[in-house]
Each structure stands twice: as structure tokens, then as C-alpha cells.
Design a protein around this motif. Structure first.
Motif: not given
Length: 101
Positions: A12-33
Motif C-alpha cells: 500500500g501507500s507509503l507511511p506518514d511521518w508518524d510511522a515507526s522507524e522500522e516501518e519507514i526503513d522497511r518500505r525504503c528497503h522495498q523501494l530500493a530493491a
């Protein structure tokens, strides 16, 4: 559509600024892949994944990834006023580089 794109889109959608650091990192790693360039089909699917804000810069990474697709993303050729700011940004950037003929 490649598996890494399907995985990113399925989450789904990228998380907002209030998301956990782990969630943001996970989505960024997915994007980088996701290797470049993406196909038009992948770009169209990825264009549905913008969140409410820039997600600490991840939205810009998503914009740049989508822009690697050949030609316009079909859903963004005429986005209208009901789409989010990031879809408008993507469309405006594409339209500026590829003016209508």
C-alpha cells in the motif's frame, strides 16, 4: 510485473511521518530493491503508492523511480483535482519534460 514491485504495491501507500522507524526503513528497503527502469505497467501501479506526506524523502525516491518508465504513466496523463499532491507533482514533472504536441 516483477515480484519486488508487486510486494511494494501490495503493502500500500507509503507511511506518514508518524510511522515507526522500522516501518519507514522497511518500505525504503522495498523501494530500493526495485531496479530501474520500470515498465509502464509497474509505473502505473507504483503511482498508487504515494502517502499523505513525503515520508522523509521516500516519496521523491518513488517519483524518480516512476520517471524511469518509458513515456507517460497512463493513469497520470490527466490527473484532475481529486488526486493527491504527489501524483500531481509527478504529472507536472512529466508534462514539463514532455509537452503535449
Amino acid at each position: 510485473m516483477r515480484p519486488e514491485v508487486r510486494t511494494f504495491v501490495a503493502d500500500g501507500s507509503l507511511p506518514d511521518w508518524d510511522a515507526s522507524e522500522e516501518e519507514i526503513d522497511r518500505r525504503c528497503h522495498q523501494l530500493a530493491a526495485i531496479s530501474r527502469p520500470v515498465t509502464r505497467e509497474e509505473a502505473a501501479a507504483l503511482a498508487t503508492c504515494f502517502g499523505p506526506d513525503d515520508c522523509y524523502g521516500a516519496a521523491w525516491t518513488l517519483v524518480h523511480l516512476i520517471e524511469t518508465a518509458p513515456g507517460p504513466v497512463p493513469q497520470l496523463e490527466d490527473p484532475g483535482s481529486e488526486v493527491g499532491d504527489w501524483a500531481q507533482t509527478l504529472w507536472a514533472r512529466w508534462a514539463g519534460e514532455h509537452p503535449a504536441t
